[in-house]
Design a protein around this motif. Structure first.
Motif, PDB file in Angstrom:
ATOM      1  N   GLY A  60       1.775   2.456   6.259  1.00 21.21           N
ATOM      2  CA  GLY A  60       1.637   1.511   5.153  1.00 21.21           C
ATOM      3  C   GLY A  60       0.385   0.678   5.246  1.00 21.21           C
ATOM      4  N   LEU A  61      -0.006   0.331   6.462  1.00 20.93           N
ATOM      5  CA  LEU A  61      -1.212  -0.467   6.647  1.00 20.93           C
ATOM      6  C   LEU A  61      -2.463   0.292   6.233  1.00 20.93           C
ATOM      7  CD1 LEU A  61      -0.497  -2.239  10.045  1.00 20.93           C
ATOM      8  CD2 LEU A  61      -0.752  -3.328   7.833  1.00 20.93           C
ATOM      9  N   MET A  62      -2.420   1.615   6.342  1.00 21.24           N
ATOM     10  CA  MET A  62      -3.567   2.425   5.968  1.00 21.24           C
ATOM     11  C   MET A  62      -3.531   2.858   4.499  1.00 21.24           C
ATOM     12  SD  MET A  62      -5.427   2.508   8.610  1.00 21.24           S
ATOM     13  CE  MET A  62      -4.805   0.914   9.159  1.00 21.24           C
ATOM     14  N   SER A  63      -2.574   2.317   3.741  1.00 20.81           N
ATOM     15  CA  SER A  63      -2.455   2.677   2.329  1.00 20.81           C
ATOM     16  C   SER A  63      -2.986   1.531   1.463  1.00 20.81           C
ATOM     17  CB  SER A  63      -0.988   2.954   1.977  1.00 20.81           C
ATOM     18  OG  SER A  63      -0.215   1.764   2.099  1.00 20.81           O
ATOM     19  N   PHE A  64      -3.054   1.782   0.150  1.00 19.44           N
ATOM     20  CA  PHE A  64      -3.484   0.721  -0.774  1.00 19.44           C
ATOM     21  C   PHE A  64      -2.412  -0.374  -0.784  1.00 19.44           C
ATOM     22  CE2 PHE A  64      -4.336  -1.312  -4.837  1.00 19.44           C
ATOM     23  CZ  PHE A  64      -5.723  -1.393  -4.812  1.00 19.44           C
ATOM     24  N   PRO A  65      -2.805  -1.658  -0.625  1.00 16.12           N
ATOM     25  CA  PRO A  65      -1.829  -2.742  -0.482  1.00 16.12           C
ATOM     26  C   PRO A  65      -1.152  -3.139  -1.789  1.00 16.12           C
ATOM     27  CG  PRO A  65      -4.049  -3.642  -0.440  1.00 16.12           C
ATOM     28  CD  PRO A  65      -4.197  -2.143  -0.478  1.00 16.12           C
ATOM     29  N   LEU A  66      -0.370  -2.211  -2.337  1.00 18.85           N
ATOM     30  CA  LEU A  66       0.360  -2.460  -3.574  1.00 18.85           C
ATOM     31  C   LEU A  66       1.837  -2.648  -3.238  1.00 18.85           C
ATOM     32  CD1 LEU A  66       0.012  -2.602  -6.659  1.00 18.85           C
ATOM     33  CD2 LEU A  66       0.500  -0.148  -6.745  1.00 18.85           C
ATOM     34  N   ASN A  67       2.319  -3.880  -3.371  1.00 16.77           N
ATOM     35  CA  ASN A  67       3.672  -4.207  -2.926  1.00 16.77           C
ATOM     36  C   ASN A  67       4.673  -4.056  -4.075  1.00 16.77           C
ATOM     37  OD1 ASN A  67       5.865  -5.110  -1.502  1.00 16.77           O
ATOM     38  ND2 ASN A  67       5.323  -7.263  -1.609  1.00 16.77           N
ATOM     39  N   ILE A  68       4.945  -2.807  -4.429  1.00 20.43           N
ATOM     40  CA  ILE A  68       5.996  -2.515  -5.400  1.00 20.43           C
ATOM     41  C   ILE A  68       6.872  -1.410  -4.820  1.00 20.43           C
ATOM     42  CG2 ILE A  68       4.628  -3.215  -7.409  1.00 20.43           C
ATOM     43  CD1 ILE A  68       4.086  -0.286  -7.986  1.00 20.43           C
ATOM     44  N   PRO A  69       8.166  -1.398  -5.164  1.00 28.19           N
ATOM     45  CA  PRO A  69       9.077  -0.385  -4.598  1.00 28.19           C
ATOM     46  C   PRO A  69       8.552   1.028  -4.806  1.00 28.19           C
ATOM     47  CG  PRO A  69      10.318  -2.066  -5.768  1.00 28.19           C
ATOM     48  CD  PRO A  69       8.875  -2.353  -6.040  1.00 28.19           C
ATOM     49  N   GLY A  70       8.671   1.831  -3.742  1.00 26.63           N
ATOM     50  CA  GLY A  70       8.228   3.209  -3.795  1.00 26.63           C
ATOM     51  C   GLY A  70       6.882   3.447  -3.149  1.00 26.63           C
ATOM     52  N   THR A  71       6.119   2.382  -2.919  1.00 29.88           N
ATOM     53  CA  THR A  71       4.811   2.537  -2.282  1.00 29.88           C
ATOM     54  C   THR A  71       4.953   2.451  -0.771  1.00 29.88           C
ATOM     55  OG1 THR A  71       4.306   0.168  -2.344  1.00 29.88           O
ATOM     56  CG2 THR A  71       3.669   1.484  -4.258  1.00 29.88           C
ATOM     57  N   ALA A  72       3.981   3.048  -0.059  1.00 31.13           N
ATOM     58  CA  ALA A  72       3.997   3.009   1.408  1.00 31.13           C
ATOM     59  C   ALA A  72       3.856   1.583   1.913  1.00 31.13           C
ATOM     60  CB  ALA A  72       2.873   3.890   1.954  1.00 31.13           C
ATOM     61  N   TYR A  73       3.068   0.767   1.214  1.00 28.69           N
ATOM     62  CA  TYR A  73       2.871  -0.610   1.656  1.00 28.69           C
ATOM     63  C   TYR A  73       4.152  -1.433   1.505  1.00 28.69           C
ATOM     64  CZ  TYR A  73       0.711  -5.168   2.320  1.00 28.69           C
ATOM     65  OH  TYR A  73       0.387  -6.422   2.789  1.00 28.69           O
ATOM     66  N   HIS A  74       4.897  -1.200   0.436  1.00 29.96           N
ATOM     67  CA  HIS A  74       6.174  -1.893   0.245  1.00 29.96           C
ATOM     68  C   HIS A  74       7.151  -1.518   1.366  1.00 29.96           C
ATOM     69  CE1 HIS A  74       9.497  -3.757  -1.987  1.00 29.96           C
ATOM     70  NE2 HIS A  74      10.206  -2.680  -1.697  1.00 29.96           N
ATOM     71  N   THR A  75       7.203  -0.216   1.681  1.00 27.22           N
ATOM     72  CA  THR A  75       8.052   0.239   2.788  1.00 27.22           C
ATOM     73  C   THR A  75       7.620  -0.385   4.105  1.00 27.22           C
ATOM     74  OG1 THR A  75       8.420   2.352   1.656  1.00 27.22           O
ATOM     75  CG2 THR A  75       8.887   2.286   4.020  1.00 27.22           C
ATOM     76  N   CYS A  76       6.309  -0.483   4.290  1.00 18.78           N
ATOM     77  CA  CYS A  76       5.753  -1.095   5.496  1.00 18.78           C
ATOM     78  C   CYS A  76       6.242  -2.529   5.660  1.00 18.78           C
ATOM     79  CB  CYS A  76       4.223  -1.049   5.411  1.00 18.78           C
ATOM     80  SG  CYS A  76       3.333  -2.154   6.517  1.00 18.78           S
ATOM     81  N   LEU A  77       6.201  -3.312   4.568  1.00 21.58           N
ATOM     82  CA  LEU A  77       6.644  -4.711   4.622  1.00 21.58           C
ATOM     83  C   LEU A  77       8.138  -4.804   4.913  1.00 21.58           C
ATOM     84  CD1 LEU A  77       4.664  -6.225   1.611  1.00 21.58           C
ATOM     85  CD2 LEU A  77       4.176  -6.500   4.046  1.00 21.58           C
ATOM     86  N   GLY A 116      10.507   4.887  14.605  1.00 22.27           N
ATOM     87  CA  GLY A 116      10.400   5.276  13.206  1.00 22.27           C
ATOM     88  C   GLY A 116       9.830   4.163  12.346  1.00 22.27           C
ATOM     89  N   ARG A 117      10.291   2.952  12.601  1.00 27.13           N
ATOM     90  CA  ARG A 117       9.822   1.828  11.781  1.00 27.13           C
ATOM     91  C   ARG A 117       8.354   1.511  12.037  1.00 27.13           C
ATOM     92  NH1 ARG A 117      13.686  -0.090   8.676  1.00 27.13           N
ATOM     93  NH2 ARG A 117      15.859   0.209   9.270  1.00 27.13           N
ATOM     94  N   TYR A 118       7.929   1.529  13.278  1.00 30.31           N
ATOM     95  CA  TYR A 118       6.517   1.256  13.573  1.00 30.31           C
ATOM     96  C   TYR A 118       5.614   2.349  12.997  1.00 30.31           C
ATOM     97  CZ  TYR A 118       6.590  -2.935  16.503  1.00 30.31           C
ATOM     98  OH  TYR A 118       6.687  -4.236  16.945  1.00 30.31           O
ATOM     99  N   SER A 119       6.071   3.580  13.002  1.00 30.56           N
ATOM    100  CA  SER A 119       5.270   4.657  12.420  1.00 30.56           C
ATOM    101  C   SER A 119       5.090   4.452  10.917  1.00 30.56           C
ATOM    102  CB  SER A 119       5.933   6.013  12.685  1.00 30.56           C
ATOM    103  OG  SER A 119       5.926   6.301  14.071  1.00 30.56           O
ATOM    104  N   ARG A 120       6.134   4.010  10.230  1.00 34.91           N
ATOM    105  CA  ARG A 120       6.013   3.741   8.795  1.00 34.91           C
ATOM    106  C   ARG A 120       5.134   2.517   8.545  1.00 34.91           C
ATOM    107  NH1 ARG A 120      11.417   5.468   9.041  1.00 34.91           N
ATOM    108  NH2 ARG A 120      12.230   3.331   9.149  1.00 34.91           N
ATOM    109  N   ILE A 121       5.176   1.557   9.469  1.00 39.74           N
ATOM    110  CA  ILE A 121       4.324   0.366   9.325  1.00 39.74           C
ATOM    111  C   ILE A 121       2.852   0.752   9.403  1.00 39.74           C
ATOM    112  CG2 ILE A 121       3.619  -1.781  10.468  1.00 39.74           C
ATOM    113  CD1 ILE A 121       6.615  -2.172  11.193  1.00 39.74           C
TER     114      ILE A 121
END
Length: 484
Positions: free
Chosen positions: A216-233, A208-213
């Motif tokens: 997130g890598l394929m999303s816009f790299p915006l590191n704020i709560p609620g974004t796919a990239y933030h979840t990825c990190l 599950g965690r690798y799938s979310r990673i």
């Protein structure tokens, strides 16, 4: 009134200056000593041509971003992605040259989002992407635990047992989203062999965690709560913290388990200076990531394609039933042998054809360490620029593969070896060719053998398949499995 006129004149001059700067310095960057850059466009300042790159294309054909620029500029062109200058190459001769220059003219490179996830900062002696002795060690230990000899001795029957157990579980469900399920299957098996991971008892759900990673890598790299990239990190942090505890426990254990890859690395820490806890953690993390995504995509895409090509499915099924009926088998239900794997001619053709059509990423990334002259083209790639070796463009080139978007496993019977060698590199090339390539092929062949001899399957729904530019499956490929 005159103040308003002055403001309008000032605004016009500012717009003119900015436009001039964009044309002069961004769109047509100049290099020292009269160096000529490859043809192309740098797009908008800072953004580059990123937006054109990430627009989905609902076809297995080459992404339009690359295809249209090849038609306009030729097989080598420049662009800008996320503000970084990039040269894209679909030239087979130049691509082979680049991958052969690892550690001399180029080095492996990740875009910023990947670098942050895979921790590729640091000097050459501490990065898992290093060349020289570090790379030789990584490749050697990978082949020791996942290479041909290990596959022959122990891994092949263990794979068969694991696949059978997984398919039995899938057959109890109304349907399975097969890409995600296949990624969990392969990831859990690989993690068990790397560091004795037990999916049934571990508090961390790696699949599950690798799938979310990857999402997130394929999303816009915006590191704020609620974004796919933030979840990825956050997921990356959870996984690496878990791996760090595993390494710590293994080092402190009076009886170190040396049967897996982690055990050997911990044991080697006394003689290899670069083997720190962090190095081992990020090597294991990156190795698992590299393996699970490509194999699961092949499983999903192959089942999708086979469901639309019954003649290919029929020949594939016949090949595996023929293996069970061979006189050399003492028991039809016995484990696969290495010779039987090697005899799966059509299965390997199906896998090759799926890899050709469905390369997960559009290419390999390298960074120029020095200016690289492309003399036959008359231009130079400046040091520091990123080079994308676009293998997908070669694999979908009609000059190399007739009717390139057609699923045709039989084409591999007649392809000349030099065409394959130059234009088909799903596992990379040069010194960086994936050490787990054979491991992945064996797992895929084993999966199809168990599936086609012991189970039935029906595609329920799936797609649409897209590129943006990586391969995507929309809402997934959903399949109903049942035992024969």
């Amino acid at each position: 009134m005159w103040s308003n006129v002055g403001l309008c004149i000032a605004a016009a001059l500012l717009v003119t200056y900015i436009t001039h700067w964009i044309i002069k310095h961004w769109s047509n960057p100049k290099c020292k000593n009269g160096v000529v850059l490859p043809p192309g466009s740098m797009g908008l300042p800072f953004i580059g041509e990123t937006l054109s790159l990430i627009i989905p294309s609902y076809s297995l054909d080459l992404h339009p971003f690359i295809k249209t620029r090849i038609q306009r500029y030729g097989t080598i062109f420049r662009t800008s992605v996320a503000g970084r200058p990039v040269v894209v190459s679909a030239d087979p001769e130049f691509n082979n040259y680049v991958v052969a220059q690892e550690g001399r003219l180029v080095e492996i490179y990740y875009m910023d989002t990947f670098s942050k996830i895979f921790k590729q900062e640091g000097d050459d002696e501490t990065r898992t992407t290093s060349t020289g002795a570090v790379h030789r060690y990584i490749r050697g230990i990978t082949l020791t635990h996942f290479g041909s000899e290990k596959l022959k001795q122990t891994l092949l029957p263990q794979m068969q047992e694991s696949v059978d157990k997984t398919l039995t579980a899938w057959s109890t469900q109304p349907s399975v989203e097969v890409k995600y399920a296949a990624s969990v299957m392969f990831l859990n098996f690989s993690a068990k062999k790397m560091f004795s991971y037990d999916a049934d008892t571990s508090p961390v759900d790696l699949g599950g965690r690798y799938s979310r990673i990857i999402n997130g890598l394929m999303s816009f790299p915006l590191n704020i709560p609620g974004t796919a990239y933030h979840t990825c990190l956050k997921d990356q942090e959870k996984v690496t913290n878990m791996l760090r505890e595993v390494v710590k426990d293994r080092r402190n254990s009076p009886e170190r388990n040396q049967s897996d890859l982690l055990g050997q690395m911990v044991n080697d820490m006394d003689k290899e200076e670069f083997l720190s806890d962090d190095f081992i953690v990020h090597l294991v993390f990156g190795s698992l990531f590299a393996s699970f995504e490509s194999v699961s995509a092949v499983v999903a895409l192959a089942l999708h394609l086979l469901s639309h090509h019954p003649s290919a499915l029929q020949e594939l099924t016949a090949e595996h039933h023929e293996i069970l009926s061979r006189k050399s088998r003492e028991n039809p239900s016995s484990s696969l042998t290495w010779d039987e794997y090697k005899s799966m001619t059509f299965t390997l053709q199906v896998i090759n054809e799926t890899l050709r059509l469905g390369n997960v990423a559009p290419g390999l990334l390298r960074r120029a360490l020095k200016d690289i002259e492309v003399q036959e083209k008359g231009f130079t790639i400046p040091a520091g620029w990123t080079i994308m070796v676009a293998n997908s463009a070669l694999q979908l080139n009609p000059d190399n593969f007739e009717n390139p978007t057609e699923f045709n496993p039989w084409r591999w019977k007649d392809l000349e070896q030099y065409v394959v060698a130059k234009n088909f590199k799903p596992f990379g090339g040069g010194t960086r060719q994936c050490a787990g390539a054979e491991y992945s092929r064996v797992f895929l062949c084993t999966f199809f053998h168990v599936l086609l001899t012991k189970y039935m399957w029906t595609k329920i729904k799936g797609g649409p398949i897209s590129r943006n530019p990586v391969l995507g499956f929309g809402k997934g490929i959903h399949i109903k499995f049942s035992q024969q």
